[in-house]
Design a protein around this motif. Structure first.
Motif, PDB file in Angstrom:
ATOM      1  N   ASP A  79      70.301  75.605  87.119  1.00 25.70           N
ATOM      2  CA  ASP A  79      70.254  75.277  85.693  1.00 25.70           C
ATOM      3  C   ASP A  79      71.506  74.534  85.244  1.00 25.70           C
ATOM      4  O   ASP A  79      71.425  73.563  84.496  1.00 25.70           O
ATOM      5  CB  ASP A  79      70.095  76.539  84.847  1.00 25.70           C
ATOM      6  CG  ASP A  79      68.682  77.088  84.892  1.00 25.70           C
ATOM      7  OD1 ASP A  79      67.776  76.386  85.378  1.00 25.70           O
ATOM      8  OD2 ASP A  79      68.489  78.234  84.439  1.00 25.70           O
ATOM      9  N   VAL A  80      72.664  74.997  85.682  1.00 21.20           N
ATOM     10  CA  VAL A  80      73.924  74.372  85.278  1.00 21.20           C
ATOM     11  C   VAL A  80      74.033  72.961  85.838  1.00 21.20           C
ATOM     12  O   VAL A  80      74.417  72.027  85.142  1.00 21.20           O
ATOM     13  CB  VAL A  80      75.135  75.228  85.724  1.00 21.20           C
ATOM     14  CG1 VAL A  80      76.435  74.476  85.556  1.00 21.20           C
ATOM     15  CG2 VAL A  80      75.183  76.527  84.933  1.00 21.20           C
ATOM     16  N   CYS A  81      73.673  72.794  87.099  1.00 24.58           N
ATOM     17  CA  CYS A  81      73.836  71.495  87.764  1.00 24.58           C
ATOM     18  C   CYS A  81      72.644  70.563  87.546  1.00 24.58           C
ATOM     19  O   CYS A  81      72.780  69.353  87.690  1.00 24.58           O
ATOM     20  CB  CYS A  81      74.064  71.685  89.263  1.00 24.58           C
ATOM     21  SG  CYS A  81      75.615  72.519  89.628  1.00 24.58           S
ATOM     22  N   GLY A  82      71.490  71.113  87.217  1.00 24.85           N
ATOM     23  CA  GLY A  82      70.307  70.300  87.004  1.00 24.85           C
ATOM     24  C   GLY A  82      69.573  69.931  88.287  1.00 24.85           C
ATOM     25  O   GLY A  82      68.473  69.397  88.234  1.00 24.85           O
ATOM     26  N   LYS A  83      70.167  70.182  89.411  1.00 19.96           N
ATOM     27  CA  LYS A  83      69.576  69.899  90.723  1.00 19.96           C
ATOM     28  C   LYS A  83      70.402  70.625  91.772  1.00 19.96           C
ATOM     29  O   LYS A  83      71.466  71.155  91.455  1.00 19.96           O
ATOM     30  CB  LYS A  83      69.571  68.398  91.001  1.00 19.96           C
ATOM     31  CG  LYS A  83      70.962  67.770  90.988  1.00 19.96           C
ATOM     32  CD  LYS A  83      70.883  66.273  91.217  1.00 19.96           C
ATOM     33  CE  LYS A  83      72.279  65.675  91.204  1.00 19.96           C
ATOM     34  NZ  LYS A  83      72.275  64.257  91.422  1.00 19.96           N
ATOM     35  N   PRO A  84      69.932  70.656  93.018  1.00 22.02           N
ATOM     36  CA  PRO A  84      70.771  71.263  94.062  1.00 22.02           C
ATOM     37  C   PRO A  84      72.120  70.538  94.126  1.00 22.02           C
ATOM     38  O   PRO A  84      72.162  69.310  94.226  1.00 22.02           O
ATOM     39  CB  PRO A  84      69.960  71.057  95.344  1.00 22.02           C
ATOM     40  CG  PRO A  84      68.553  71.008  94.878  1.00 22.02           C
ATOM     41  CD  PRO A  84      68.605  70.308  93.544  1.00 22.02           C
ATOM     42  N   PRO A  85      73.218  71.278  94.004  1.00 19.28           N
ATOM     43  CA  PRO A  85      74.525  70.637  93.806  1.00 19.28           C
ATOM     44  C   PRO A  85      75.142  70.033  95.065  1.00 19.28           C
ATOM     45  O   PRO A  85      75.032  70.580  96.152  1.00 19.28           O
ATOM     46  CB  PRO A  85      75.389  71.787  93.301  1.00 19.28           C
ATOM     47  CG  PRO A  85      74.784  72.991  93.913  1.00 19.28           C
ATOM     48  CD  PRO A  85      73.313  72.723  93.984  1.00 19.28           C
ATOM     49  N   THR A  86      75.802  68.915  94.866  1.00 19.98           N
ATOM     50  CA  THR A  86      76.728  68.398  95.855  1.00 19.98           C
ATOM     51  C   THR A  86      78.059  69.097  95.573  1.00 19.98           C
ATOM     52  O   THR A  86      78.214  69.738  94.527  1.00 19.98           O
ATOM     53  CB  THR A  86      76.913  66.882  95.719  1.00 19.98           C
ATOM     54  OG1 THR A  86      77.446  66.608  94.416  1.00 19.98           O
ATOM     55  CG2 THR A  86      75.599  66.138  95.915  1.00 19.98           C
ATOM     56  N   GLU A  87      79.012  68.949  96.457  1.00 20.21           N
ATOM     57  CA  GLU A  87      80.319  69.574  96.213  1.00 20.21           C
ATOM     58  C   GLU A  87      80.962  68.997  94.955  1.00 20.21           C
ATOM     59  O   GLU A  87      81.539  69.718  94.148  1.00 20.21           O
ATOM     60  CB  GLU A  87      81.234  69.368  97.413  1.00 20.21           C
ATOM     61  CG  GLU A  87      82.589  70.037  97.246  1.00 20.21           C
ATOM     62  CD  GLU A  87      83.491  69.852  98.452  1.00 20.21           C
ATOM     63  OE1 GLU A  87      84.633  70.356  98.377  1.00 20.21           O
ATOM     64  OE2 GLU A  87      83.081  69.231  99.440  1.00 20.21           O
ATOM     65  N   ARG A  88      80.841  67.698  94.762  1.00 17.11           N
ATOM     66  CA  ARG A  88      81.439  67.055  93.588  1.00 17.11           C
ATOM     67  C   ARG A  88      80.812  67.566  92.288  1.00 17.11           C
ATOM     68  O   ARG A  88      81.510  67.881  91.327  1.00 17.11           O
ATOM     69  CB  ARG A  88      81.290  65.551  93.694  1.00 17.11           C
ATOM     70  CG  ARG A  88      81.903  64.842  92.524  1.00 17.11           C
ATOM     71  CD  ARG A  88      81.761  63.363  92.629  1.00 17.11           C
ATOM     72  NE  ARG A  88      82.335  62.756  91.449  1.00 17.11           N
ATOM     73  CZ  ARG A  88      82.997  61.643  91.459  1.00 17.11           C
ATOM     74  NH1 ARG A  88      83.165  60.987  92.583  1.00 17.11           N
ATOM     75  NH2 ARG A  88      83.486  61.163  90.346  1.00 17.11           N
ATOM     76  N   LEU A  89      79.480  67.644  92.258  1.00 12.11           N
ATOM     77  CA  LEU A  89      78.792  68.146  91.069  1.00 12.11           C
ATOM     78  C   LEU A  89      79.182  69.597  90.809  1.00 12.11           C
ATOM     79  O   LEU A  89      79.415  69.987  89.665  1.00 12.11           O
ATOM     80  CB  LEU A  89      77.278  68.018  91.243  1.00 12.11           C
ATOM     81  CG  LEU A  89      76.406  68.491  90.082  1.00 12.11           C
ATOM     82  CD1 LEU A  89      76.749  67.747  88.795  1.00 12.11           C
ATOM     83  CD2 LEU A  89      74.936  68.314  90.432  1.00 12.11           C
TER      84      LEU A  89
END
Length: 158
Positions: free
Chosen positions: A107-117
């Motif tokens: 929810d916070v990232c909007g998608k599966p996160p990369t390290e940067r996100l």
């Protein structure tokens, strides 16, 4: 009780860690153990596929979401007679905790996160983690309630 929640990147560097009731001298052992466990077992695993391990009478449930690995360690005090029942309860607690954490992270990232996100959203991720796990206890599991609590607005604005 949830003893630890760790987030690592794909190289095994720790992004966020929370320990509850774990002495400082044991934390290094747990960090290295969890990173090694993930490096051996998370290769080729699909996003949100749960893996389970048992070590020193604790359950470890871990998964991968994007470039981030998530580890949750849980324990319960038990005697020999009620060992199976309580360990099942610990497994259920740890599994539910990792489900809520991965859901909040998406929810916070909007998608599966990369390290940067993940690092861009670091503050909000920490707030969510604080609302989900408080002093080793699973505090909130309702996704909408967690969203409202991390908005940092007065309760009357709901």
């Amino acid at each position: 009780m949830l003893l630890a929640v760790l987030f690592t990147n794909s190289e095994g560097n720790i992004l966020v860690e929370r320990f509850n009731g774990v002495p400082a001298e044991e934390r290094l052992h747990w960090r290295s153990f969890l990173v090694k466990l993930g490096s051996e077992n998370l290769k080729g695993v699909k996003n949100e596929e749960l893996l389970v391990a048992c070590h020193k009478s604790v359950y470890i449930v871990y998964t991968k979401l994007g470039d981030v690995s998530i580890y949750v360690v849980g324990k319960d005090e038990y005697d020999e007679l009620s060992c199976r029942t309580k360990m099942k309860r610990v497994y259920d607690l740890v599994s539910e905790a990792i489900f809520v954490i991965t859901s909040a992270l998406k929810d916070v990232c909007g998608k599966p996160p990369t390290e940067r996100l993940f690092l861009d959203k670091y503050g909000k991720i920490c707030l969510c983690l604080d609302e989900i796990v408080w002093t080793g206890l699973l505090e909130n599991i309702d996704k909408d309630r967690i969203k409202r609590l991390v908005r940092l607005k007065p309760p009357t604005d709901f």
